[in-house]
Design a protein around this motif. Structure first.
Motif, PDB file in Angstrom:
ATOM      1  N   GLU A  16       0.817  -1.215   0.000  1.00  0.00           N
ATOM      2  CA  GLU A  16       0.000   0.000   0.000  1.00  0.00           C
ATOM      3  C   GLU A  16       0.849   1.261   0.000  1.00  0.00           C
ATOM      4  N   GLN A  17       1.977   1.182   0.670  1.00  0.00           N
ATOM      5  CA  GLN A  17       2.840   2.361   0.758  1.00  0.00           C
ATOM      6  C   GLN A  17       4.255   1.986   0.330  1.00  0.00           C
ATOM      7  N   PRO A  18       4.454   1.865  -0.982  1.00  0.00           N
ATOM      8  CA  PRO A  18       5.768   1.382  -1.420  1.00  0.00           C
ATOM      9  C   PRO A  18       6.915   2.340  -1.088  1.00  0.00           C
ATOM     10  N   GLU A  19       6.572   3.550  -0.683  1.00  0.00           N
ATOM     11  CA  GLU A  19       7.641   4.513  -0.406  1.00  0.00           C
ATOM     12  C   GLU A  19       7.896   4.668   1.085  1.00  0.00           C
ATOM     13  N   ASN A  20       7.468   3.704   1.872  1.00  0.00           N
ATOM     14  CA  ASN A  20       7.688   3.786   3.310  1.00  0.00           C
ATOM     15  C   ASN A  20       9.087   3.250   3.637  1.00  0.00           C
ATOM     16  N   GLY A  21      10.013   4.172   3.834  1.00  0.00           N
ATOM     17  CA  GLY A  21      11.416   3.794   4.052  1.00  0.00           C
ATOM     18  C   GLY A  21      11.596   2.912   5.273  1.00  0.00           C
ATOM     19  N   MET A  22      10.899   3.238   6.357  1.00  0.00           N
ATOM     20  CA  MET A  22      11.055   2.472   7.599  1.00  0.00           C
ATOM     21  C   MET A  22      10.637   1.020   7.391  1.00  0.00           C
ATOM     22  N   ALA A  23       9.535   0.831   6.622  1.00  0.00           N
ATOM     23  CA  ALA A  23       9.068  -0.538   6.374  1.00  0.00           C
ATOM     24  C   ALA A  23      10.128  -1.318   5.584  1.00  0.00           C
ATOM     25  N   HIS A  24      10.766  -0.658   4.601  1.00  0.00           N
ATOM     26  CA  HIS A  24      11.825  -1.323   3.832  1.00  0.00           C
ATOM     27  C   HIS A  24      12.981  -1.718   4.757  1.00  0.00           C
ATOM     28  N   ALA A  25      13.361  -0.773   5.634  1.00  0.00           N
ATOM     29  CA  ALA A  25      14.505  -1.033   6.516  1.00  0.00           C
ATOM     30  C   ALA A  25      14.199  -2.188   7.464  1.00  0.00           C
ATOM     31  N   ARG A  58      18.757 -14.213   4.674  1.00  0.00           N
ATOM     32  CA  ARG A  58      18.571 -13.915   3.244  1.00  0.00           C
ATOM     33  C   ARG A  58      19.234 -12.564   2.993  1.00  0.00           C
ATOM     34  N   PHE A  59      20.584 -12.585   2.993  1.00  0.00           N
ATOM     35  CA  PHE A  59      21.317 -11.330   3.036  1.00  0.00           C
ATOM     36  C   PHE A  59      21.176 -10.484   1.772  1.00  0.00           C
ATOM     37  N   ALA A  60      21.178 -11.141   0.602  1.00  0.00           N
ATOM     38  CA  ALA A  60      21.111 -10.360  -0.639  1.00  0.00           C
ATOM     39  C   ALA A  60      19.818  -9.541  -0.667  1.00  0.00           C
ATOM     40  N   GLU A  61      18.695 -10.186  -0.318  1.00  0.00           N
ATOM     41  CA  GLU A  61      17.410  -9.465  -0.314  1.00  0.00           C
ATOM     42  C   GLU A  61      17.420  -8.382   0.766  1.00  0.00           C
ATOM     43  N   ALA A  62      18.031  -8.703   1.898  1.00  0.00           N
ATOM     44  CA  ALA A  62      18.057  -7.759   3.014  1.00  0.00           C
ATOM     45  C   ALA A  62      18.787  -6.479   2.603  1.00  0.00           C
ATOM     46  N   HIS A  63      19.952  -6.665   1.957  1.00  0.00           N
ATOM     47  CA  HIS A  63      20.720  -5.493   1.521  1.00  0.00           C
ATOM     48  C   HIS A  63      19.893  -4.663   0.535  1.00  0.00           C
ATOM     49  N   GLU A  64      19.214  -5.356  -0.365  1.00  0.00           N
ATOM     50  CA  GLU A  64      18.416  -4.669  -1.385  1.00  0.00           C
ATOM     51  C   GLU A  64      17.332  -3.802  -0.731  1.00  0.00           C
ATOM     52  N   GLU A  65      16.626  -4.371   0.257  1.00  0.00           N
ATOM     53  CA  GLU A  65      15.546  -3.627   0.925  1.00  0.00           C
ATOM     54  C   GLU A  65      16.097  -2.394   1.635  1.00  0.00           C
ATOM     55  N   ILE A  66      17.215  -2.579   2.306  1.00  0.00           N
ATOM     56  CA  ILE A  66      17.731  -1.448   3.083  1.00  0.00           C
ATOM     57  C   ILE A  66      18.284  -0.373   2.155  1.00  0.00           C
ATOM     58  N   GLU A  67      18.843  -0.804   1.040  1.00  0.00           N
ATOM     59  CA  GLU A  67      19.297   0.212   0.081  1.00  0.00           C
ATOM     60  C   GLU A  67      18.110   1.022  -0.437  1.00  0.00           C
ATOM     61  N   PHE A  83      18.664   5.802  10.948  1.00  0.00           N
ATOM     62  CA  PHE A  83      18.319   4.416  11.309  1.00  0.00           C
ATOM     63  C   PHE A  83      18.607   3.458  10.148  1.00  0.00           C
ATOM     64  N   HIS A  84      18.357   3.927   8.916  1.00  0.00           N
ATOM     65  CA  HIS A  84      18.546   3.050   7.761  1.00  0.00           C
ATOM     66  C   HIS A  84      20.022   2.661   7.594  1.00  0.00           C
ATOM     67  N   PHE A  85      20.907   3.612   7.886  1.00  0.00           N
ATOM     68  CA  PHE A  85      22.340   3.306   7.793  1.00  0.00           C
ATOM     69  C   PHE A  85      22.724   2.307   8.894  1.00  0.00           C
ATOM     70  N   PHE A  86      22.108   2.511  10.043  1.00  0.00           N
ATOM     71  CA  PHE A  86      22.339   1.595  11.166  1.00  0.00           C
ATOM     72  C   PHE A  86      21.847   0.192  10.798  1.00  0.00           C
ATOM     73  N   ALA A  87      20.658   0.156  10.160  1.00  0.00           N
ATOM     74  CA  ALA A  87      20.091  -1.139   9.755  1.00  0.00           C
ATOM     75  C   ALA A  87      21.019  -1.820   8.757  1.00  0.00           C
ATOM     76  N   LYS A  88      21.548  -1.022   7.823  1.00  0.00           N
ATOM     77  CA  LYS A  88      22.474  -1.569   6.820  1.00  0.00           C
ATOM     78  C   LYS A  88      23.692  -2.184   7.525  1.00  0.00           C
TER      79      LYS A  88
END
Lengths: 413, 449
Positions: free
Chosen positions: A28-37, A48-57, A68-73
C-alpha cells in the motif's frame, strides 16, 4: 502504523509474521522507508542477506537523511560477518546522529569482532559517556575493558549494570569472563549459568561456560591463562612474542650445539618450550574431548565443536599409531608422520570452527591441501626420494603461513 | 434518477474511460452511498492504483475501509494524510475515530480538536462524550473511552465463529502417550467431575501445548473438542495481530463471552506467545493492556469459566509470561513432540494415497524420518514427486514413485524441527524452572544435569 506492530513481532522473534505485515504495508505504501529497513532486518535474521541489503538500500534511497537506515544496513553487514563494511555504514549513521550511543557501541562491537580491542575502546567509552543507561553499550565496554586487562574498571561498570538490571544476561556473562580473566573458573561457572538461565541462547555465555568447565583442570587453566593474556595484548605485540619466542628457541637450540657443555641447562629449557607449545596447540581439542565425560560439559559444546574435536582425535590417534610403530622398530618415517599429523591438529581444529562461513571453505581447503601434500611427502620420503623431503619442508612453511592467514582474514573482514 | 441507474451510467462511463480518476472516484462514492461497500472498495483501489498520491482517493478509500471494518488499513491511509500540513477536517475526524477505537484517547482528542478547528459543522456530540470532551467548553473532562456505555463499534461477532469439529482422537495418528495425558488431564475431569472433586483434584485451568512447528498442535486441539463433543473457537495469529491494533480488550472479552455462551466449548489460542508474551518483551503499552485483559479473562474474576476449556499452542513457550502459568491459568503444560514412527507411517500413508507408486516400504521411510514434522514429511513427498514428474516428462512415460526416490528426498530435506530443538535444548538445559521443559529433555534423551 503497521511498522510498530512489525517491530513488536520482531521483538517476539516472529520474523516471518513481521515480514508478512511489512510486505502488506509496502504493497500500500511502497515509499515507506522504515518498512523497507525493517523488512531488511527481518530478512537478515532469516539469513537472506542479498534481499536484506536490497531492501535497506531502497530505504536509504527513499530517506537518505534517516540515520536508522544506515544503522540497519550496518546490522545486516554485521549479521553477514562483514565488519569493516558495517563500520563504514555506522560512520555514516553517526554523521547524521553524532550523539547516538548505539552507533558508537556497534562500531566497538565490529572492532571486537576484528580482534581490535584497543581500537574499540574509544567507541565503547564514548557510547557509555553518551548514554550511561544504555545496557548494550555498557556490556560492550566491559568486554573491551576486560580484553585490555582493565579489570577494576570493568568490575565497577558491571556492578552498576547489574544493579540497574539484575536480569541482564550479558552482564552476568561478562562477570563470568571477568572471573575467568582473574583465574576463578568456579565462580565463572556460576555467573555463566545464571546468564544462560536468563537467556539460554546466549552464545557469549555458552562459550564462556565451556572455557570455565575446561578450566576445572589445572593444565587447561594454565593454557587458558596464557590465551587470555595473549588476547589482552595488541596484535603486533602478540606476534612479536610468538615469533620472538620461536627465534629465542632457535638461538638456544643452536647454542646447545655450539657449546655442548651448556646443553644440560639448555636442553630442559628447550623441552619445556616444546611442551608448552604443544600444550597450547592441543589444549583446546583435547580438553573439548574430555568435556564428553562432564555432566554439564557434554551438552555445552556445539555440534561444530564436537565435530572438530572428533576429527582432531582421529589425527592424534594416527599420530599415536605412528609413534608406536617407530618404537616397534619400523621405518623412521613413521615418527615423522606422527609429528606431521600432530602439527595438523590445531589447524584442522580451528578450521572446522571458523565462524565466518565465507572464510571457512578457504581454511578447510588449506588444511586438506596440507594433509594431502604432507601425506604425499611422507610416502616419497619412505621411498627415499629427495622430492619428499622438499614437499615436507614447504608444507612446514605453509603450516606457518596458515597462522598469518587466520589473523589476516579476521582483521580484514 | 435513483442510485442504481446513476451507478449503471457511471459504470458505463468508467468502462469507456478506465483511466479517468475523478470519474472512478465518483462511482466509488456513489457505490458507498448506496451501501455497496465491497464494490466501492474495489473501485477506490483501482483509483488508488491509477493515482497513488491523490489525497481525495486516499481519503475515500480510508473511509471505505473503515466502513468495511478494516480499521488497520484505514489507519495506515488516514495517518499518512493527517500527518501532512493542512490535512482535511474530515480526514482528521476519521483519524480521531480510529484512534479512539485503538484506545489512544489523547491523540484522538487532539485530532478531534484539529478537525473542529477547521470545520465546526463536523461536531459530533456522541464522539465528544465518548472522548470525555465537554463540547461547550472544549475541555477534557475524563480522558478515557467509556467502554461500559457501549460506545464505539460493538465487538465484532466474526471474532469468534464457533465450529463443531468432527475429528476426534481416532483421527490423530500415533501420539498415544500424549493422548492419554490429555485424557487424564482434560477429558476425564470433564466427564467425571464428582470423582475428581472427591479426591480434591482441581478441575479447570488451561492447557498449553508446545513443540516444534508443524507437529499437529492445532489438529490435536481440534480433536480434543471433537472428542468431548464441544464447540471449538480457534483464535489464530492473524486475529491476535488484529487485536493488537483494534479495540483489543473488547474483542478478547467478546471471544471469551462467545465461548461461555456456547458451553461446552474449547477455546483455542494458536501461536499464543504473541498474545501472552512476557510483558518485558512487549514495549508497546496497548499490547501490555491486552495481556492483562487476557489474564483477567482466564481467571474469570467476574464470570464463570466452567465448561470452557482453554487450550493454547505455541512454538516459543519461552516467550510466555510466567504469570500465565499460575494455577487456574495455563497450569498444565504439555510437550507435543514431532510425530513418532507410527504416526509418521500414518502420515506417509495418507499423503501418498492416490499417487502413482510401486512397492513402497513405508516402515523404512518412517524409520528414516526421525524428528521430521508432518509438514516435513509433506515436503519430502513433494520433492520426490517433482523429480519423478520431471523424469516422466523427459521419457514421456509415467514413472511411479519408489522407496528409493523417497529415501533420496529424505536425504535432501533437513527437518525444520532441527532449529527449534537447538533453541529448546538450551532452554531445557539452562532455564528449566519447575520442570517446564522436561518433555524436551526426555525426547532428546538428556539426563537432567
Amino acid at each position: 502504523m503497521s511498522t510498530v506492530w512489525a517491530t513488536q513481532l520482531m521483538q517476539l522473534d516472529r520474523f516471518d509474521d513481521a515480514e508478512k505485515e511489512l510486505r502488506k504495508d509496502l504493497a500500500e505504501q511502497p515509499e515507506n522507508g522504515m518498512a523497507h529497513a525493517l523488512l531488511g532486518l527481518c530478512l537478515s535474521r532469516r539469513k537472506r542477506f542479498a534481499e536484506a541489503h536490497e531492501e535497506i538500500e531502497k530505504a536509504i534511497g527513499l530517506e537518505p537523511e534517516n540515520d536508522f537506515h544506515f544503522f540497519a544496513k550496518a546490522k545486516v553487514c554485521m549479521a553477514d560477518q562483514r565488519y569493516k563494511e558495517a563500520e563504514t555504514w555506522l560512520q555514516k549513521a553517526l554523521e547524521l546522529a553524532p550523539e547516538a550511543s548505539a552507533y558508537h557501541a556497534q562500531i566497538a562491537a565490529c572492532r571486537i569482532a576484528r580482534d581490535d580491542a584497543q581500537g574499540a575502546l574509544a567507541f565503547s567509552s564514548r557510547a557509555v559517556e553518551l548514554d550511561p543507561e544504555d545496557e548494550d553499550a555498557a556490556d560492550l565496554h566491559v568486554i573491551v575493558l576486560n580484553k585490555l586487562g582493565r579489570r577494576e574498571e570493568a568490575a565497577a561498570l558491571l556492578e552498576g549494570s547489574l544493579h540497574r538490571n539484575p536480569h541482564n544476561a550479558y552482564a552476568h556473562a561478562n562477570q563470568g569472563w571477568s572471573e575467568l580473566h582473574g583465574n576463578n573458573p568456579k565462580k565463572a561457572v556460576v555467573h555463566f549459568e545464571e546468564a544462560l538461565r536468563l537467556e539460554p541462547d546466549n552464545e557469549y555465555a555458552r562459550s564462556g561456560l565451556v572455557e570455565a568447565l575446561k578450566s576445572g583442570n589445572p593444565v587447561y587453566r594454565l593454557a587458558l591463562m596464557y590465551f587470555l593474556w595473549l588476547g589482552r595484548l595488541s596484535p603486533s605485540i602478540r606476534w612479536c612474542i610468538l615469533l620472538g619466542g620461536y627465534a629465542v628457541f632457535r638461538l638456544v637450540d643452536r647454542a646447545s650445539y655450539v657449546w655442548p657443555e651448556t646443553a644440560f641447562v639448555l636442553k630442559p629449557f628447550l623441552g619445556l618450550y616444546i611442551a608448552f607449545a604443544v600444550l597450547t596447540w592441543m589444549a583446546d581439542p583435547f580438553f573439548n574431548l574430555l568435556l564428553f565425560f562432564h555432566p554439564k560439559g557434554r551438552y555445552a559444546l556445539t555440534d561444530a565443536e564436537w565435530r572438530a574435536s572428533l576429527t582432531a582425535s582421529v589425527l592424534l590417534f594416527v599420530a599415536a599409531v605412528g609413534c608406536l610403530l617407530y618404537l616397534c622398530g619400523f621405518h623412521a618415517v613413521t615418527l615423522l608422520a606422527a609429528f606431521f599429523y600432530t602439527m595438523l591438529v590445531p589447524h584442522v581444529h580451528t578450521a572446522m570452527q571458523v565462524e565466518n562461513k565465507r572464510h571457512q571453505p578457504i581454511f578447510l581447503l588449506y588444511c586438506a591441501g596440507l594433509f594431502i601434500a604432507g601425506t604425499v611427502g611422507l610416502v616419497l620420503v619412505y621411498q627415499e626420494q629427495v622430492l619428499g623431503a622438499q614437499i615436507l619442508q614447504y608444507s612446514f612453511y605453509a603450516w606457518l603461513a596458515y597462522l598469518f592467514l587466520g589473523v589476516f582474514l579476521r582483521t580484514e573482514t | 434518477m435513483d442510485h442504481d441507474e446513476n451507478i449503471k451510467a457511471l459504470r458505463e462511463a468508467v468502462a469507456c474511460s478506465p483511466g479517468n480518476v475523478p470519474l472512478r472516484r465518483h462511482l466509488a462514492e456513489t457505490l458507498l452511498k448506496a451501501g455497496h461497500n465491497e464494490e466501492a472498495e474495489a473501485q477506490y483501489r483501482e483509483a488508488m492504483a491509477l493515482a497513488p498520491d491523490d489525497a481525495a482517493v486516499k481519503f475515500g478509500l480510508a473511509r471505505t475501509f473503515y466502513r468495511n471494518g478494516k480499521s488497520r488499513e484505514a489507519m495506515v491511509l488516514v495517518e499518512g494524510l493527517c500527518q501532512k500540513p493542512n490535512a482535511p477536517a474530515e480526514a482528521l475526524l476519521l483519524w480521531c475515530r480510529l484512534l479512539r477505537n485503538e484506545g489512544n484517547v489523547t491523540r484522538a482528542i487532539q485530532a478531534y480538536r484539529d478537525a473542529i478547528a477547521q470545520d465546526r459543522t463536523l461536531r459530533d456530540e456522541s464522539l465528544e462524550q465518548d472522548l470525555g470532551i465537554d463540547g461547550a467548553k472544549e475541555e477534557v473532562v475524563d480522558g478515557k473511552v467509556r467502554l461500559a456505555s457501549g460506545a464505539g463499534q460493538d465487538p465484532d461477532p466474526q471474532w469468534a465463529p464457533v465450529e463443531r469439529p468432527k475429528t476426534s482422537f481416532a483421527d490423530v495418528g500415533g501420539m498415544e502417550e500424549l493422548k492419554e495425558t490429555i485424557r487424564l488431564q482434560i477429558i476425564h475431569p470433564l466427564n467425571h467431575p464428582d470423582m475428581y472433586k472427591a479426591f480434591g483434584k482441581a478441575i479447570g485451568g488451561g492447557i498449553l501445548l508446545y513443540g516444534p512447528p508443524g507437529c499437529g498442535k492445532t489438529h490435536l486441539a481440534r480433536a480434543v473438542a471433537g472428542e468431548i463433543r464441544a464447540g471449538f473457537i480457534s483464535i489464530g495469529i492473524q486475529d491476535i495481530l488484529e487485536m493488537w491494533v483494534g479495540s483489543s480488550e473488547r474483542n478478547l472479552h467478546a471471544v471469551f463471552e462467545s465461548a461461555r455462551s456456547h458451553k461446552p466449548c474449547v477455546l483455542f489460542f494458536d501461536e499464543v506467545d504473541a498474545l501472552a508474551s512476557r510483558r518485558s518483551d512487549m514495549k508497546n503499552s496497548a499490547s501490555r493492556q491486552t495481556i492483562n485483559q487476557f489474564l483477567a479473562e482466564l481467571d474469570g474474576t467476574n464470570v464463570n469459566n466452567d465448561g470452557v476449556l482453554i487450550l493454547a499452542a505455541t512454538n516459543a513457550p519461552w516467550h510466555i509470561d510466567t504469570a500465565f502459568r499460575r494455577p487456574g491459568r495455563f497450569d498444565r503444560v504439555v510437550f507435543v513432540p514431532p510425530p513418532d514412527a507410527k504416526a509418521r507411517r500414518e502420515i506417509f500413508r495418507i499423503l501418498l494415497k492416490g499417487k502413482p507408486m510401486h512397492d513402497i516400504d513405508i516402515d523404512r521411510l518412517a524409520q528414516k524420518t526421525d524428528r521430521f514434522s508432518g509438514a516435513d514429511v509433506g515436503a519430502v513427498i513433494n520433492l520426490a514427486v517433482e523429480e519423478k514428474l520431471q523424469a516422466s516428462l523427459k521419457t514421456g512415460q509415467l514413472q511411479p514413485l519408489t522407496t528409493a526416490d523417497l529415501l533420496n528426498a529424505i536425504k535432501k530435506h533437513k527437518p525444520t524441527t532441527a532449529e527449534w530443538f537447538l533453541s529448546a535444548k538450551n532452554h531445557a538445559l539452562y532455564a528449566n524452572q519447575g520442570g517446564l521443559y522436561d518433555g524436551v529433555l526426555e525426547y532428546l534423551n538428556i539426563r537432567k544435569p
